[in-house]
Design a protein around this motif. Structure first.
Motif, PDB file in Angstrom:
ATOM      1  N   VAL A 239       0.817  -1.215   0.000  1.00  0.00           N
ATOM      2  CA  VAL A 239       0.000   0.000   0.000  1.00  0.00           C
ATOM      3  C   VAL A 239       0.851   1.265   0.000  1.00  0.00           C
ATOM      4  O   VAL A 239       0.372   2.337  -0.375  1.00  0.00           O
ATOM      5  N   VAL A 286      -5.318   2.061   4.391  1.00  0.00           N
ATOM      6  CA  VAL A 286      -5.548   1.309   3.156  1.00  0.00           C
ATOM      7  C   VAL A 286      -5.286  -0.175   3.394  1.00  0.00           C
ATOM      8  O   VAL A 286      -4.319  -0.552   4.057  1.00  0.00           O
ATOM      9  N   ALA A 307      -4.017  -0.707  -4.623  1.00  0.00           N
ATOM     10  CA  ALA A 307      -3.922   0.393  -3.657  1.00  0.00           C
ATOM     11  C   ALA A 307      -3.914   1.745  -4.354  1.00  0.00           C
ATOM     12  O   ALA A 307      -4.646   2.666  -3.960  1.00  0.00           O
TER      13      ALA A 307
END
Length: 319
Positions: A239, A286, A307
């Motif tokens: 991420v 995230v 992501a």
């Protein structure tokens, strides 16, 4: 260890938010009576037309105001549409979730369960810290050594030691019940890496680590955040690809934990990544989960693409 801090407002959990046009009630002022009195009559309007107003000083004529709210954004739908642009290998699957730490707005795409692989190590340490808080004690030197190796280096032996220390599946599930995770189940016996979870649940876990309303004390949160911001160089993927700026030093653009596991039954890879990222000064939590990847490299590429795509779509929906 600092005593448990008071709870503050929890950012809202991921959920579906349909487009809504809100039609507000209009207040209608009716003219004076012979006795000189006046009253206000509330009139509901079902339509969502343009704002209108009329006024008259003549007795019996109406003046009405019908303000109309802006439509809310269905962020789940925005995220789902964005994910359609991501190419998956045959048999691979992915799920993603994003939360804006400032506003508390969130979105999730995909509700299926995934093996955690090593991202469960964040959950294991959170459970250990919660148990230590309950016992009003600090982590021991040995526990801290295990925790550092488990998070920063993703050391499996250290994870096993702390898995046993929290009571394995029973301890993890008990902590997760308090954290608010509802779709996560600890792996059987020593198989902590086969804990089952969803992107939505991992977002809830990240809120416990980075959010205001947490079962973890400020000291516990700061400790865990620090370890997630100091992971080994060869694990600077996932991420963090959606962040802007450096991942090193104070004011880091990310703090994360990755997980990777080749399933012995299929040879296919579980590749996961969770964390906090900063994008142009804004902080987001995230989660990117995946399975069915033919190689580790392809899985890493997938979660990074997921992501970046998700965060971009989420930010566009906010603007």
């Amino acid at each position: 260890m600092e005593s448990h801090r008071g709870r503050r407002r929890r950012a809202r959990r991921p959920g579906r938010r349909p487009f809504v046009w809100t039609a507000l009630a209009g207040a209608v002022l009716v003219g004076g009576t012979a006795a000189g009195t006046a009253y206000v009559k509330t009139q509901a309007h079902a339509d969502s037309g343009a704002v209108s107003s009329s006024a008259s000083s003549a007795a019996g004529e109406e003046a009405s105001v019908e303000p109309v709210a802006e439509p809310s954004v269905d962020r789940d739908a925005v995220l789902a549409e964005a994910m359609e642009s991501v190419t998956l290998e045959d048999g691979a699957a992915t799920s993603v979730a994003v939360l804006d730490l400032a506003s508390g707005e969130s979105a999730t795409s995909g509700d299926e369960s995934f093996d955690t692989a090593s991202i469960v190590k964040v959950d294991i340490l959170a459970a250990l810290l919660l148990q230590a808080q309950d016992a009003d004690r600090e982590l021991t030197a040995q526990e801290k050594t295990y925790a550092t190796a488990m998070i920063e280096d993703s050391d499996n032996d250290s994870a096993t030691a702390l898995w046993d220390a929290i009571g394995g599946t029973t301890g993890l599930d008990a902590a997760n019940k308090r954290f608010g995770l509802t779709a996560t189940a600890g792996g059987a016996g020593p198989l902590w890496g086969l804990t089952q979870t969803t992107a939505a649940d991992q977002l809830v876990l990240l809120q416990q680590v980075f959010g205001d309303d947490s079962e973890l004390s400020t000291d516990s949160q700061t400790y865990l955040q620090g370890l997630m911001g100091a992971i080994a160089d060869d694990q600077h993927w996932g991420v963090s690809a959606a962040a802007t700026g450096s991942g090193d030093g104070e004011g880091s653009a990310w703090a994360l934990k990755n997980g990777w596991l080749a399933r012995s039954t299929t040879g296919l890879w579980d590749i996961n990544s969770i964390g906090r990222i900063t994008v142009d000064g804004d902080d987001y939590l995230v989660v990117a989960l995946s399975n069915g990847n033919t190689t580790k490299a392809k899985g890493i590429s997938l979660v990074e693409t997921v992501a970046k795509t998700a965060v971009t779509a989420f930010r566009d929906a906010e603007s």
